[in-house]
Write a protein that holds these residues in place. Sequence first.
Motif, short mmCIF file in Angstrom:
data_model
loop_
_atom_site.label_atom_id
_atom_site.label_comp_id
_atom_site.label_asym_id
_atom_site.label_seq_id
_atom_site.Cartn_x
_atom_site.Cartn_y
_atom_site.Cartn_z
N VAL A 46 0.48 -1.22 0.21
CA VAL A 46 0.24 -0.11 -0.24
C VAL A 46 0.56 1.33 -0.12
CG1 VAL A 46 -1.96 0.88 1.23
CG2 VAL A 46 -2.00 -1.53 1.41
N GLY A 47 1.00 1.90 -1.24
CA GLY A 47 1.50 3.02 -1.28
C GLY A 47 2.69 2.72 -2.33
N GLY A 48 2.83 4.37 -2.98
CA GLY A 48 3.25 3.75 -4.80
C GLY A 48 4.53 5.07 -5.05
N GLY A 49 5.16 5.24 -3.33
CA GLY A 49 6.12 6.62 -3.22
C GLY A 49 7.99 5.64 -3.31
N ARG A 67 3.22 -13.52 -6.86
CA ARG A 67 2.28 -12.16 -7.23
C ARG A 67 2.64 -10.82 -6.24
NH1 ARG A 67 -2.96 -15.00 -6.78
NH2 ARG A 67 -1.44 -15.97 -4.89
N VAL A 68 2.98 -9.51 -7.00
CA VAL A 68 3.22 -8.74 -6.51
C VAL A 68 1.78 -6.99 -6.48
CG1 VAL A 68 4.51 -6.70 -5.41
CG2 VAL A 68 5.35 -9.24 -5.44
N VAL A 69 1.27 -6.73 -5.81
CA VAL A 69 0.67 -6.33 -6.15
C VAL A 69 0.97 -4.92 -5.57
CG1 VAL A 69 -2.08 -4.99 -6.14
CG2 VAL A 69 -1.77 -7.74 -7.00
N MET A 70 0.28 -3.70 -6.03
CA MET A 70 0.63 -2.46 -5.55
C MET A 70 -0.79 -1.37 -5.67
SD MET A 70 3.94 0.69 -5.88
CE MET A 70 4.99 -0.05 -5.39
N CYS A 224 9.79 -2.60 -11.80
CA CYS A 224 9.25 -3.95 -11.10
C CYS A 224 7.52 -3.92 -12.66
CB CYS A 224 8.43 -2.83 -9.77
SG CYS A 224 9.81 -2.64 -8.87
N LEU A 225 7.24 -3.16 -12.72
CA LEU A 225 6.78 -3.90 -14.04
C LEU A 225 6.77 -4.59 -15.15
CD1 LEU A 225 5.27 0.05 -14.71
CD2 LEU A 225 3.54 -2.21 -13.41
N ASP A 226 7.89 -4.22 -15.33
CA ASP A 226 8.31 -4.99 -16.19
C ASP A 226 8.81 -6.78 -16.21
OD1 ASP A 226 8.56 -3.15 -18.00
OD2 ASP A 226 10.45 -2.59 -18.03
N ARG A 227 8.64 -6.78 -14.50
CA ARG A 227 9.27 -8.02 -13.66
C ARG A 227 7.58 -8.41 -13.19
NH1 ARG A 227 14.29 -6.50 -9.59
NH2 ARG A 227 15.79 -6.18 -10.93
N GLY A 228 6.69 -8.06 -13.01
CA GLY A 228 5.16 -8.52 -13.20
C GLY A 228 4.59 -7.78 -11.68
N LEU A 229 5.33 -6.01 -12.39
CA LEU A 229 4.49 -5.95 -10.39
C LEU A 229 3.34 -5.28 -11.25
CD1 LEU A 229 4.08 -4.04 -8.04
CD2 LEU A 229 5.25 -2.64 -9.29
N ASN A 230 1.94 -5.46 -10.29
CA ASN A 230 0.66 -5.61 -10.62
C ASN A 230 0.66 -4.12 -9.81
OD1 ASN A 230 -2.18 -4.95 -11.33
ND2 ASN A 230 -2.53 -6.95 -11.26
#
Length: 493
Positions: A46-49, A67-70, A224-230
């Motif tokens: 929780v938090g995208g800084g 499986r990582v969700v932000m 991180c998105l390129d590695r699979g972050l949602n």
Amino acid sequence: MEARAQILPSLPVPNSTSSCWQDPPSAIHDLRSTEELPSSADYVIVGGGISGAMIAWNLLEKSKDARVVMLEARGAVSGATGRNGGHTKAASYRTFPDHAQHHGMSQALKIARLEFDNIRATHSIARELGFSCESRPCDTVDIVYDAQTFDAGVKAINMMKGNLTSEECLDGCGQYRIYGPEEAAERFHVDIEGYNGEKVAGAFEYEAGSISAYKFTSNILQCCLDRGLNLQTHTPVLGIIPCAAPDQQDHTSSPPPRWLIQTARGTIATPNVILATNGYTAHLLPTLQSLIVPLRGQITAQRPGTRLPQGGCLSTTFSFIYKTGYEYMITRPQTTPFPGDIIIGGGLGRLPPDAEVGEYGTCDDSSLNPQLSRYLRDCTKAYFGSHWGKDDPAGRVRKEWTGIMGVTGDGLPFVGQVPDADGLWVSAGFNGHGMVLALKCAEALVGMMLGEEISDWFPDCFRISQERVERLREIGFKGRKGMSVSEGPEGSR
């Protein structure tokens, strides 16, 4: 102050001011990796800084199939990281004696080393990955306008040097240069009389840097998105509740979910939730109410005066330290959209006490404090004096904005698993010091989550514990204890 600390933090307001760094917004500002919210994940951040981004970075580096969700309440990097002052500056000497007194010499040394390593690692990552983020390792200078403060700084620097290794004193976190008033004024192009006639008492020069934390963190998130972050922007978390005890007959290989993350778009079940929410943390974790308190900071971007050397592209960054506070300042490099522009923030120490107290407990970064606007506009010409020259014909102030920091009662962050809450983790409360703490704290937190040994380099006094929580509640919240001279929204450095 105690009354302000008891105000429950709100969610981030939707109509925040915009910083110079966020213009234009990044390509991922409004990104939602999937149209629908995932129903489950191994980790929910929780938090995208800078904290959340570096936690995701470390998780995806060490647990490649995770499986990582932000979840971010507003756009990506829209909080304090995206609106700070551009400094990577530790000023470790300022807090070193207090850390040694209250936590022991070993912990004080770990803190100083962590801050220094954090600065070098930030610029190293930017360089090695080719980020376009105004990364500039350089020296900084603290111009001090109070003799007692200057003398205390000299003693603190000597104390640090006496306990660091000889190598660190030559090329590391113990390398400081000390200047008297006349030499400081001449070398760093400041007026010896400063603001309201406060005379320069001396100066300290040491390694630091400047960077667009917004662009740096946006680049980290893209990796991180390129590695699979949602990534799910504009998805504020409304609540975190424990899951029911798992069925004992369930022998699946995945850890059972412990937490339900509630949003207006749906609920995510996860065994691990990480709060990288800094000043907003107590909104979701009331047990930290009055322990991590929001504090609003203010910053301006100013066009340089006509007589500043190199068109305003000064070779160092600055802090201007006086008896009751300080300002922090960088100038943007030649290769940036506005070369020589001054980014300066602070001024809380210039406010009347009742006005300063009013900046605590608020999560409203949609408005400005007019007293700080006037002061920050005027102080630059006062500090540089005859070296300033005339204002730019377009006016001195290009842009101004606010941001929300997270301040703790002992001046240290909270990092680790929340007491009596398995799978609930936190890395928050950086006291305006995030750009020299958050990267390494994220590394440490992921190490804790994966069972790694980190005590050889990570300060134990940063860890969240029931004992520390109870001690801080007993002491009560006093205000800006431990904030460094790089004060500003999420480490306005």
